[in-house]
Design an enzyme around this catalytic site. Structure first.
Site: not given
Lengths: 131, 215
Positions: A8-10, A67
């Site tokens: 995921s980016h986060a 994601d």
């Protein structure tokens, strides 16, 4: 057992999803997260993703749950730079992040193979939430 | 005569400088239709590239481009990392083992870069991406690579890239974060097409400034 990597980016998204999964599968499945950049920005890092795929691979392969946007391209780069046989037993599931991750983890916990785990994740596409 | 590895490094330094000068501008474009990090990501990536190129002396032009690609892939963080990274790595493969580059190599490099970007991003022209500025430039370079006036050909290619950037204002984004905006992405110029134009501009400016014979 098939391993799983959450890209995921986060970091919070990946870690939160991992927490949700662990409620159901406990420590049975080897799940790694690869989220954020090496200098703590939101984003994805192919080098980190590659490391985590290697870590999650115990010989039965790895399904990667991604994601948005760059997470897919970064994972493709990571997989392309793996050595064989790890390379051909790593695959991206084209699935929604949370639902796909949970389905994949459940299937892996039943001791199913790579293709079954991938299918389980991808079968969550278009799943109706309201009957 | 052509440019050697040291010349190639100078061209890449100029590209890095251009990206750094336009850091705020690219981020501003990205904040309108994306995740507001393109300028930051690109300048992080290219400062790592310059650092890497200064830490070692490489004589093989292909290896230099490959190093650039691998550095971008591991430092950028956004979609432009795998995209530009793949572009440079693919270009590097095409000129592997060469200690100098001529105009035909320059054309090959950009042709391979475009192929790398299309392969990685699965994008076509008209989707508001890097392809919209890079492909028109590559088309001109390919069509006119045997022309006597290489300077003019490069100017025309750069103009085509610029027109490509302008064109992205008129179309709907089909890729990346901007695609979530749908029709609302119209009117905004694509940050990726823009950064690609700026990189081309820097490279061509430097090539001209070095006034490399044969180029």
């Amino acid at each position: 057992m098939v391993g799983i990597v959450l890209v995921s980016h986060a970091p919070k998204i990946a870690e939160g999803t991992l927490e949700l999964i662990k409620q159901m599968t406990g420590e049975k499945v080897l799940i790694e997260t690869a989220a954020g950049t090496c200098d703590n920005r939101l984003g994805t890092d192919p080098v980190l993703i590659g490391e985590k795929i290697r870590k999650a691979d115990t010989g039965d392969g790895v399904i990667v749950i991604v994601d948005l946007g760059s997470s897919i391209m970064s994972t493709e780069v990571a997989i392309e730079s793996l050595e064989e046989p790890a390379r051909s037993r790593a695959a991206i599931a084209d699935a929604p992040f949370i639902e796909g991750a949970i389905a994949a983890a459940m299937e892996a916990s039943f001791g199913k193979g790579l293709q079954d785990v991938k299918n389980a994740a991808e079968n969550t596409r278009g799943m109706k939430k309201i009957a | 005569m052509a440019t050697d590895a040291a010349g190639l490094v100078k061209i890449l330094e100029k590209v890095a400088e251009k990206i750094s000068e336009n850091r705020e501008f690219l981020t501003e474009l990205d904040s309108a239709i994306g995740d507001a990090d393109h300028g930051i990501n690109m300048s992080k990536g290219f400062s790592a590239v310059v650092e890497k190129l200064h830490s070692q002396k490489i004589d093989d032009c292909g290896a230099i481009l490959k190093t650039v690609g691998m550095t971008l892939v591991s430092t950028v963080g956004g979609a432009s990392g795998p995209l530009y990274g793949t572009a440079f790595m693919k270009a590097g493969q095409a000129v592997a083992g060469k200690s100098s580059l001529d105009f035909q190599d320059f054309v090959t490099i950009l042709e391979q870069a475009l192929e790398g970007i299309k392969y990685r991003g699965k994008a076509q022209r008209g989707e508001k991406t890097i392809v919209d500025s890079l492909e028109p430039a590559v088309d001109i370079l390919k069509d006119e690579k045997d022309s006597g006036d290489k300077g003019l050909v490069m100017e025309k290619a750069l103009n085509a890239a610029k027109e490509g950037v302008e064109y992205t204002r008129s179309i709907i984004a089909k890729k990346g974060r901007a695609s979530y905006l749908g029709e609302r992405s119209i009117g905004h110029q694509d940050p990726g097409a823009t950064s690609c134009y700026l990189m081309l501009q820097a490279a061509i400016e430097k090539i001209k400034e070095m006034s490399v014979n044969g180029l």
